[in-house]
Design a protein around this motif. Sequence first.
Motif, PDB file in Angstrom:
ATOM      1  N   ASN A  79       0.820  -1.209   0.000  1.00  0.00           N
ATOM      2  CA  ASN A  79       0.000   0.000   0.000  1.00  0.00           C
ATOM      3  C   ASN A  79       0.855   1.260   0.000  1.00  0.00           C
ATOM      4  O   ASN A  79       0.554   2.235  -0.700  1.00  0.00           O
ATOM      5  CB  ASN A  79      -0.934  -0.004   1.210  1.00  0.00           C
ATOM      6  CG  ASN A  79      -1.955  -1.123   1.154  1.00  0.00           C
ATOM      7  OD1 ASN A  79      -2.296  -1.605   0.063  1.00  0.00           O
ATOM      8  ND2 ASN A  79      -2.439  -1.555   2.301  1.00  0.00           N
ATOM      9  N   ARG A  80       1.931   1.226   0.754  1.00  0.00           N
ATOM     10  CA  ARG A  80       2.772   2.426   0.826  1.00  0.00           C
ATOM     11  C   ARG A  80       3.566   2.622  -0.462  1.00  0.00           C
ATOM     12  O   ARG A  80       3.782   3.757  -0.898  1.00  0.00           O
ATOM     13  CB  ARG A  80       3.692   2.353   2.032  1.00  0.00           C
ATOM     14  CG  ARG A  80       2.930   2.337   3.358  1.00  0.00           C
ATOM     15  CD  ARG A  80       3.785   2.717   4.535  1.00  0.00           C
ATOM     16  NE  ARG A  80       3.009   2.758   5.768  1.00  0.00           N
ATOM     17  CZ  ARG A  80       2.254   3.792   6.130  1.00  0.00           C
ATOM     18  NH1 ARG A  80       2.200   4.870   5.372  1.00  0.00           N
ATOM     19  NH2 ARG A  80       1.573   3.763   7.263  1.00  0.00           N
ATOM     20  N   LYS A 130       1.165   4.211  -2.916  1.00  0.00           N
ATOM     21  CA  LYS A 130       0.974   5.641  -2.679  1.00  0.00           C
ATOM     22  C   LYS A 130       2.162   6.440  -3.201  1.00  0.00           C
ATOM     23  O   LYS A 130       1.999   7.510  -3.804  1.00  0.00           O
ATOM     24  CB  LYS A 130       0.764   5.905  -1.186  1.00  0.00           C
ATOM     25  CG  LYS A 130      -0.533   5.330  -0.638  1.00  0.00           C
ATOM     26  CD  LYS A 130      -0.648   5.581   0.861  1.00  0.00           C
ATOM     27  CE  LYS A 130      -1.933   4.979   1.424  1.00  0.00           C
ATOM     28  NZ  LYS A 130      -2.051   5.175   2.889  1.00  0.00           N
ATOM     29  N   LEU A 158       2.065   6.461  -6.971  1.00  0.00           N
ATOM     30  CA  LEU A 158       0.988   7.324  -7.440  1.00  0.00           C
ATOM     31  C   LEU A 158       1.412   8.786  -7.412  1.00  0.00           C
ATOM     32  O   LEU A 158       1.130   9.553  -8.354  1.00  0.00           O
ATOM     33  CB  LEU A 158      -0.259   7.111  -6.576  1.00  0.00           C
ATOM     34  CG  LEU A 158      -1.509   7.908  -6.968  1.00  0.00           C
ATOM     35  CD1 LEU A 158      -1.959   7.524  -8.371  1.00  0.00           C
ATOM     36  CD2 LEU A 158      -2.626   7.676  -5.959  1.00  0.00           C
ATOM     37  N   TRP A 162       7.098   9.918  -1.095  1.00  0.00           N
ATOM     38  CA  TRP A 162       7.562   8.533  -1.005  1.00  0.00           C
ATOM     39  C   TRP A 162       8.584   8.336   0.113  1.00  0.00           C
ATOM     40  O   TRP A 162       8.700   7.229   0.658  1.00  0.00           O
ATOM     41  CB  TRP A 162       8.109   8.036  -2.350  1.00  0.00           C
ATOM     42  CG  TRP A 162       9.231   8.798  -2.970  1.00  0.00           C
ATOM     43  CD1 TRP A 162       9.160   9.762  -3.900  1.00  0.00           C
ATOM     44  CD2 TRP A 162      10.638   8.612  -2.721  1.00  0.00           C
ATOM     45  NE1 TRP A 162      10.405  10.220  -4.261  1.00  0.00           N
ATOM     46  CE2 TRP A 162      11.336   9.515  -3.555  1.00  0.00           C
ATOM     47  CE3 TRP A 162      11.361   7.758  -1.896  1.00  0.00           C
ATOM     48  CZ2 TRP A 162      12.721   9.599  -3.556  1.00  0.00           C
ATOM     49  CZ3 TRP A 162      12.745   7.844  -1.897  1.00  0.00           C
ATOM     50  CH2 TRP A 162      13.412   8.756  -2.718  1.00  0.00           C
ATOM     51  N   GLN A 185       6.343   7.772   3.108  1.00  0.00           N
ATOM     52  CA  GLN A 185       5.794   6.418   3.103  1.00  0.00           C
ATOM     53  C   GLN A 185       6.845   5.403   3.544  1.00  0.00           C
ATOM     54  O   GLN A 185       6.538   4.466   4.302  1.00  0.00           O
ATOM     55  CB  GLN A 185       5.277   6.073   1.701  1.00  0.00           C
ATOM     56  CG  GLN A 185       4.149   6.949   1.214  1.00  0.00           C
ATOM     57  CD  GLN A 185       2.917   6.861   2.087  1.00  0.00           C
ATOM     58  OE1 GLN A 185       2.619   5.818   2.654  1.00  0.00           O
ATOM     59  NE2 GLN A 185       2.180   7.962   2.190  1.00  0.00           N
TER      60      GLN A 185
END
Length: 296
Positions: free
Chosen positions: A12-13, A16, A19, A88, A91
């Motif tokens: 999930n991280r 993100k 993205l 990032w 994250q």
Amino acid sequence: MPLVEHLRELRNRLAKGLLAVTAVTIVALVYSEELMQFLTKSVPKCPPGVTSDGGNCAIVSFNTLIAPFSTTIQLSLTTGLVVASPVWLYQLWAFVAPGLHKNEKRYTYAFVAAAVPLFSAGAYLAYLILPVSVKVLISLTPNGSANILSLGDVLDFTLRMVLVFGLAFELPLVLVMLNLTGVLSGKRMARWWRGVIMGVFVFGAVITPTTDPIGMLALAGPISILYFMAVGFSLLNDRRRRRKDPDAELDDDEASELDLTPEAIGAREPVSAAPALPEQAKGDQSHRLNGYDDVT
């Protein structure tokens, strides 16, 4: 937390972070022409209709058929990674932070808080001296020769200079972190100052392409000042550490000083031993066998 949960959180991280990089890359694609003009601003371009002859100006061009496409994609991806780095990096930090101790988190916060301004200062300094560097390099072109530069090479040179200057400004921060973790003492850093300063100036002379000392001094001067600031901080930190623990600077295989002075022995105190068994407490001697207790 089970391994599957860790892998799911990592996925999930990463999603993100990717993205955020993708979104910034798309925006950079839209403004790719403006970005190219900004990064190639240091090159003295020839006016329209003027052919570069000698070291006065240069013509920026694409040398291959796919160069416009590949250069645009490379520039957009690099912009996406740099601009989206806070997302990032956060994250990544959020995934690693639960496994760190409190003091490790404190050091990490301090490292990030100091690393970002130092890298930005080095990158900005590189961008300031880029026009001087490019002008000196172009001036070496002999008369009768034209300077036709590849846009990809110009962008690579600009990004390389920015990264080198930015990372070079992180050297004092690395030394401070090594001192905080007990790996390197301030006295040892102070003893190395001659070799470090010589190495910094040699590094500045090699990494900057200009033949004049401006580029070398622009890089080596600030790093030398930051190095002495790191030495001063490390000496103060070592003094604070010695006040709390006199043996803090000893190596793992180095013995501390021991006080081997014998102490005086006091007077002997009588100690009455209580009977260990109920039979002994009653004074019953029937349990003794050959003079020894044999109640068991």
